[in-house]
Design an enzyme around this catalytic site. Structure first.
Site, mmCIF file in Angstrom:
data_model
loop_
_atom_site.group_PDB
_atom_site.id
_atom_site.type_symbol
_atom_site.label_atom_id
_atom_site.label_comp_id
_atom_site.label_asym_id
_atom_site.label_seq_id
_atom_site.Cartn_x
_atom_site.Cartn_y
_atom_site.Cartn_z
ATOM 1 N N ASP A 478 0.813 -1.228 0.000
ATOM 2 C CA ASP A 478 0.000 0.000 0.000
ATOM 3 C C ASP A 478 0.841 1.271 0.000
ATOM 4 O O ASP A 478 0.578 2.188 -0.768
ATOM 5 C CB ASP A 478 -0.904 0.039 1.236
ATOM 6 C CG ASP A 478 -2.108 -0.852 1.096
ATOM 7 O OD1 ASP A 478 -2.512 -1.121 -0.050
ATOM 8 O OD2 ASP A 478 -2.649 -1.270 2.138
HETATM 9 O O1 CEZ Z 1 -2.532 -2.698 5.468
HETATM 10 C C1 CEZ Z 1 -2.135 -3.848 4.751
HETATM 11 C C2 CEZ Z 1 -3.216 -4.097 3.753
HETATM 12 O O2 CEZ Z 1 -4.400 -4.422 4.429
HETATM 13 O O3 CEZ Z 1 -0.886 -3.638 4.116
HETATM 14 C C3 CEZ Z 1 -0.481 -4.634 3.192
HETATM 15 C C4 CEZ Z 1 -1.508 -4.803 2.119
HETATM 16 O O4 CEZ Z 1 -1.151 -5.791 1.199
HETATM 17 C C5 CEZ Z 1 -2.836 -5.168 2.761
HETATM 18 O O5 CEZ Z 1 -3.811 -5.305 1.776
HETATM 19 C C6 CEZ Z 1 0.874 -4.255 2.650
HETATM 20 O O6 CEZ Z 1 0.935 -2.921 2.325
HETATM 21 O O7 CEZ Z 1 -1.705 2.100 4.589
HETATM 22 C C7 CEZ Z 1 -0.745 1.653 5.257
HETATM 23 O O8 CEZ Z 1 0.358 2.176 5.246
HETATM 24 C C8 CEZ Z 1 -0.912 0.447 6.160
HETATM 25 O O9 CEZ Z 1 0.326 -0.096 6.451
HETATM 26 C C9 CEZ Z 1 -1.681 -0.600 5.560
HETATM 27 O O10 CEZ Z 1 -1.147 -0.693 4.283
HETATM 28 C C10 CEZ Z 1 -1.604 -1.976 6.177
HETATM 29 C C11 CEZ Z 1 -1.846 -2.103 7.625
HETATM 30 O O11 CEZ Z 1 -1.092 -3.220 8.070
HETATM 31 C C12 CEZ Z 1 -3.269 -2.409 8.035
HETATM 32 O O12 CEZ Z 1 -3.356 -2.700 9.372
#
Ligand code: CEZ
Length: 794
Positions: A478
């Site tokens: 993300d």
């Molecule tokens: O959320 C996860 C997502 O739910 O991060 C993963 C992604 O593949 C998943 O779908 C890797 O990026 O926005 C942020 O910076 C957060 O770090 C989110 O990306 C992250 C958190 O772990 C959610 O708790």
């Protein structure tokens, strides 16, 4: 200090201070609560978006659950203050807010309830929380027992925090008729259009008591007085002040007076939760408490039992016995539970990220395949006509795409065949490919088979002239949001993941008799693999991508973010890496990314913003995607290792996902082995002091992949078109193991043993050798006994 209870029903911790954030969680269809060993709690319910009934003492912004959540003195919590009426001494269970270290203390995290046992000064307090299976409320039992050798007199004060409900309107009072404290509020809003939404919210928070209290206090400030939450002034009085709160912060504090003889005990029951109005609380009271004596029907106990069944329905399809008791406990108990939680609640979101929705449901294939099936069809019904998948899947008619789902990511299509393949392996239900599903908007329709072809073709076309997939503002990662926002940057990982998705899809097509199409996607996979090797092989490992300005990153000349895990594992999965590349990248990962707490997502962690990579580089080094042991990424790598037959590497890393077995390891992680968190701190080589710490977040795509690693890899009990393919990859250190596998309605009991003289794995069913290791013609309700003979050192 920590141990599993005898029957593995609970995991116990006997100190409230050694791992202060150690927690457990409970959920049902409409809510979840995470409570920690000291009594702090975070609860959310759906209306339809997540909401709170026990708030922080300040106004909270809406956000997702935070990693390494800091708890503070006024953190929302559920506490029982105890006052000795003879000498005025006070302690609180489970530990907060008074912080008297009890003589005996146990925090026991169970699957359908969580308990605390506290012994202090001749008094035993037992607190138990459970949930009903669908109502939004906490069911509490508090048992007090006199274990001293004389009569004792106490006051017991349940104090459940309500916090800052609203800046528009908040109040609270004791309602004598209900025997409950009822706090009221109006969810803050500003646009008149929102009035329609909020007017039906459950804006009340109540604490309903089965027994008439001696007194109460609803005004937080009056309760605390000058003593503060650690030593509330109100407790110094004989009786709580019966105060209310009028645009003041409420608290639900009750007082009971107890006279207990030696060994005498008394139990109290409470219900805490949100409600629309007093009538609803009255109904709850009738249902859970009132009928008890008249008809013998105890709604409260019944709800507890129902909840136990509800959680038990989330059984996995594996039961294992191995030389590693910690692994057995995780796999037989906690892992399927966590997977089931994801499958049922979709992380309490009305618009889960598409990749999360698909992967969480991949996990449901091992528990309730019908749920997975429905979810895949539901996701596809939101596919765009051009084949692309939206960033989030809408689950509720009033939901909209929010937060991260407003940021365009390009990876969602790859998860379709990858997740579907687990479902097909498990069920052999190829009829799903013929299901007719609409596109987004609902007018046009296509079969699942056609939908997925379109998704694959979208991946084939969303590429640059070199054949590399655009990243836009993110792929799986993300916060990798600035590699390609100008429209040129590409993701090496996504190109590799697409190659793997094409392979998987080609395989599904072939098994379904679509040979021409299968050939097409095999060729596409080969092409993508060639492209990856042309542009992204850096000599010892694969690069992560190429920025808008044509800068290749994740390579040896980068000081930070030199190597990324996902690029390596997926190149094993897609077949891009040949034998020599494989050997090199395995070595690079081991040398640069492996830590005592698992394998890190990238290294070295970024210490400053890299504007052509993005937000990920701004996260604290070693946290989350910036070089943590980000378990979701780690498990992709482990899955790739099993796929590549790297069983020793795979098991070593898999084991590191579970806190323990040593106490030092558990303490450093700070988490009980009752769930797998989304990350453990990484940057082990940069900041060893904090490495290993758990995020304490139990929402993670990791768990369904861990299960898949067990099924497809470690125990090798994967479904196939023909039956059950048995090809275990036990680590060398195990000489035996046994597995009970539920498979397509049958029971398969497998005994695995290394034997001298055996040179290749031999699989026997009822004494008959299965030449290719496949158990065929499986009949529903049948029991198969399988014996697997393994060579030493294979
Ligand atoms: O959320 C996860 C997502 O739910 O991060 C993963 C992604 O593949 C998943 O779908 C890797 O990026 O926005 C942020 O910076 C957060 O770090 C989110 O990306 C992250 C958190 O772990 C959610 O708790």
């Amino acid at each position: 200090m920590i141990k599993a209870s005898e029957n593995n029903e609970y995991y116990e911790l006997t100190s409230p201070t050694s791992m202060p954030k150690a927690s457990g969680f409970l959920w049902n269809d409409n809510m979840m609560i995470q409570v920690n060993c000291r009594g702090y709690a975070v609860a959310q319910f759906m209306q339809p978006e997540p909401a709170k009934y026990s708030h922080a003492p300040n106004l909270e912004a809406k956000t997702f659950m935070q990693p390494e959540q800091p708890y503070y003195a006024h953190h929302p919590g559920r506490f029982i203050y105890m006052k000795d009426e003879e000498n005025g001494e006070i302690f609180s269970a489970p530990y907060e807010p008074v912080r008297v270290l009890p003589e005996k203390y146990t925090f026991a995290v169970g699957k359908h309830n969580i308990k605390w046992y506290i012994e202090q000064d001749g008094i035993q307090v037992e607190m138990t929380i459970t949930l009903p299976k669908d109502g939004v409320m906490e069911l509490w039992r508090v048992k007090v027992k006199n274990i001293s050798n004389r009569k004792r007199t106490f006051s017991m004060y349940p104090a459940f925090t309500v916090g800052y409900m609203s800046w528009m309107n908040q109040s609270g009072e004791y309602n004598e008729k209900l025997q409950a404290i009822v706090c009221s509020s109006i969810t803050p809003y500003q646009k008149y259009q929102d009035y329609d939404k909020i007017k039906n919210f459950r804006d009340k928070t109540y604490l309903l008591a089965e027994e008439t209290p001696f007194s109460w206090e609803v005004n937080q400030e009056a309760f605390e007085g000058e003593g503060g939450i650690h030593s509330p002034s109100a407790l110094q009085q004989e009786a709580l002040g019966k105060g209310d709160s009028r645009y003041e912060m409420p608290i639900c504090a009750l007082q009971y007076k107890l006279d207990l003889n030696e060994e005498e005990e008394k139990e109290y029951r409470f219900i805490f939760g949100p409600a629309h109005n007093e009538n609803e609380i009255e109904t709850i009271k009738q249902q859970f408490f009132m009928d008890k004596n008249e008809t013998g029907f105890d709604g409260f106990t019944e709800a507890e039992q129902e909840y136990e069944k509800y959680v038990a329905a989330g059984r996995g399809c594996l039961e294992i016995h191995t030389p590693d008791a910690g692994l057995d406990n995780m796999v037989n108990h906690w892992l399927p539970r966590q997977m089931y939680y994801h499958g049922i609640t979709n992380r309490l979101s009305t618009d889960p990220q598409t990749r999360n929705y698909l992967q969480d449901n991949m996990g449901m294939s091992y528990i309730k395949p019908q749920v997975a099936r429905d979810a895949f069809l539901h996701a596809l019904s939101q596919q765009k006509r051009n084949g692309s998948m939206p960033d989030g899947i809408i689950l509720h008619k009033d939901a909209e795409l929010k937060y991260i789902n407003q940021v365009p990511h390009t990876d969602h299509c790859v998860w379709l065949p990858i997740c579907l393949s687990a479902y097909l392996d498990e069920t052999n239900d190829y009829s799903i490919l013929d299901e007719v599903v609409p596109f987004d908007g609902g007018t046009e329709t296509a079969t699942v088979y056609q939908h997925i072809n379109l998704a694959m073709d979208w991946l084939i076309h969303d590429r640059d002239e070199r054949g590399l997939n655009y990243i836009n503002q993110g792929d799986w990662c993300d916060p990798m949001n600035m590699v390609g926002y100008k429209g040129k940057g590409v993701s090496g990982w996504l190109t590799t993941a697409s190659a793997y998705a094409f392979m998987i899809w080609a395989d599904i097509c072939e098994k379904n008799g679509e040979l021409k199409n299968s050939q097409k996607y095999k060729e596409e996979a080969d092409k993508a693999n060639d492209v990856i090797n042309t542009y992204l092989w850096d000599g010892e490992w694969y690069a992560r991508g190429i920025t808008d300005d044509n800068v290749v990153f994740g390579i040896s000349k980068d000081k930070e973010g030199r190597i990324f895990l996902n690029s390596q594992g997926w190149a094993l999965l897609s077949g891009a890496a040949d034998e020599s590349q494989k050997a090199k990248l395995l070595k690079a990962v081991e040398e640069q990314l492996e830590s005592p707490y698992g394998v890190e997502m990238l290294a070295p962690a970024y210490t400053k913003m890299r504007e052509d990579v993005g937000r990920v580089t701004q996260k604290h080094p070693g946290s989350a995607e910036n070089g943590a042991v980000y378990n979701h990424a780690a498990v992709f790598y482990i899955y790739a290792l099993y796929t590549a037959g790297e069983k020793e590497n795979a098991y070593r890393l898999l084991r590191k996902m579970i806190p323990g077995p040593g106490l030092d390891d558990v303490l450093q992680r700070g988490q009980l082995p009752v769930f797998i968190p989304n990350y453990y701190r990484g940057a082990y080589r940069q900041i060893p002091r904090t490495a290993g710490r758990s995020s304490h977040l139990f929402n993670t795509g990791t768990v369904s992949w861990v299960y898949r690693c067990l099924v497809d890899g470690l125990f090798g009990v994967r479904g196939d078109k023909d039956g059950l393919r048995i090809e275990p990859q036990l680590p060398d250190s195990w000489n035996e193991a046994s597995v009970k596998r539920e498979f397509r309605g049958s029971q398969v009991e497998i005994e695995l043993k290394r034997e001298a003289g055996v040179t290749e794995t031999e699989v026997y069913c009822d004494g008959v050798l299965l030449h290719d290791g496949i158990l065929r013609d499986i009949e529903k309700d049948a029991l198969y006994k399988i014996e697997v003979k393994l060579p030493f050192n294979n």
